[in-house]
Design an enzyme around this catalytic site. Structure first.
Site, short mmCIF file in Angstrom:
data_model
loop_
_atom_site.label_atom_id
_atom_site.label_comp_id
_atom_site.label_asym_id
_atom_site.label_seq_id
_atom_site.Cartn_x
_atom_site.Cartn_y
_atom_site.Cartn_z
N ARG A 226 0.85 -1.19 0.00
CA ARG A 226 0.00 0.00 0.00
C ARG A 226 0.88 1.24 0.00
O ARG A 226 2.01 1.24 0.49
CB ARG A 226 -0.92 0.02 1.23
N HIS A 274 -0.66 1.10 -10.05
CA HIS A 274 -1.44 0.18 -9.22
C HIS A 274 -2.00 -0.97 -10.06
O HIS A 274 -3.22 -1.20 -10.11
CB HIS A 274 -2.58 0.91 -8.50
#
Length: 311
Positions: A226, A274
């Protein structure tokens, strides 16, 4: 009763999810927020980073099913109903995709592809020593489903693999470390560090100057966890000082990454939008449908997120 599909994705993507969910759950009344006429009719919510402040206004909500594997954004909602069970997506397809992405970029770093790409820009013909995979130590931070799949894939490719997790784990041919007391020992000698930790209060900002200083000089970093794990300024400083030789970054605290962020232009960063292990809609809706159908038949909930630990 109704199921509310609540997301923060684009209108087209939300329509896609609605269509797929209705096709596998034809017996259910699945609605979007603008079409919801009676909040008291909703007993389940299927969510993907939903807007804050909505779920707590559903008085008969029995449980929440996330379409994502990570639930840190959900847990960051101060209005999230404390007594409503939360289920994250557990999909073997995601683990396989993450293992594939991890292997891709570990191999790229192992074979010096970023260095050769810079040499190409300079039209420089220069060969460098190639180590055996067995002589390259790869450390995996996080030994959940994705971390284990990635570590085992790397081990199968011949790398010297070690893993670290909050609690003790044991896997064949993978040296395992656990707890803060083992973190320093785990980091020593790691040539390529792969982060696949969940984001929790304990792991927030873990990829920082303190951790980088415990790696051998010139180690590489891959962050597929993350954005909240990395202190961006510390990553840049470690690269500029040579403590890190290269960083592959797929996640960021703000996404999309702003155009003026210096990470875009750093010569020793591979930047990805991502994409390491995106949710597969086809397999995800089947898993969600199975969870809901089993609940309707038996009243049994899937494995729940432990909110105190964050996953």
């Amino acid at each position: 009763m109704s199921i509310l599909l609540l997301t923060s994705v684009s209108a087209d993507e939300e329509t896609m999810w609605l269509s797929k969910l209705r096709s596998v759950l034809p017996e259910e009344d699945i609605v979007l927020l603008p079409d919801l006429t009676d909040k008291a009719e909703v007993d389940m919510a299927i969510v993907a980073n939903p807007p804050q402040g909505v779920l707590h206004r559903l008085p008969h909500l029995k449980w929440i099913q996330s379409l994502w594997a990570g639930v840190d954004a959900l847990l960051g909602d101060p209005t999230l109903p404390a007594n409503v069970p939360l289920v994250r997506l557990v999909d073997p397809t995601l683990s396989a995709a993450m293992a594939e992405a991890t292997a891709t970029h570990v191999l790229a770093l192992h074979r010096d592809l970023p260095r050769y790409a810079r040499q190409q820009q300079r039209q420089e013909w220069r060969q460098h020593e190639l180590l055996r995979a067995a002589d390259r130590r790869v450390g995996v931070l996080g030994l959940g489903e994705m971390g284990v799949a990635s570590a085992q894939q790397l081990q199968a490719l011949g790398f010297n693999v070690r893993g670290w997790s909050k609690s003790q784990k044991s896997f064949e041919d993978i040296e395992c470390f656990s707890g803060q007391e083992d973190l320093t020992e785990f980091l020593q000698g790691v040539d390529i560090l792969v982060n696949l930790l969940p984001l929790t209060p304990e792991t927030k900002g873990i990829l920082s100057k303190n951790l980088f200083s415990q790696l051998p000089k010139g180690a590489s970093l891959i962050n597929f966890g993350r954005g909240g794990h990395q202190v961006e300024g510390d990553v840049i400083a470690a690269l500029d000082e040579g403590q890190l030789s290269h960083a592959v970054l797929d996640v960021f605290s703000q996404e999309p990454l702003p155009a003026d962020n210096p990470l875009w232009r750093h010569p020793h960063i591979t930047l990805l939008p991502h994409v390491a292990a995106p949710t597969n809609p086809g397999t995800a809706v089947d898993i969600v449908a199975s969870n809901i159908q089993k609940y309707r038949r038996t009243g049994q909930l899937p494995k729940l997120v432990e909110r105190t630990v964050g996953y």
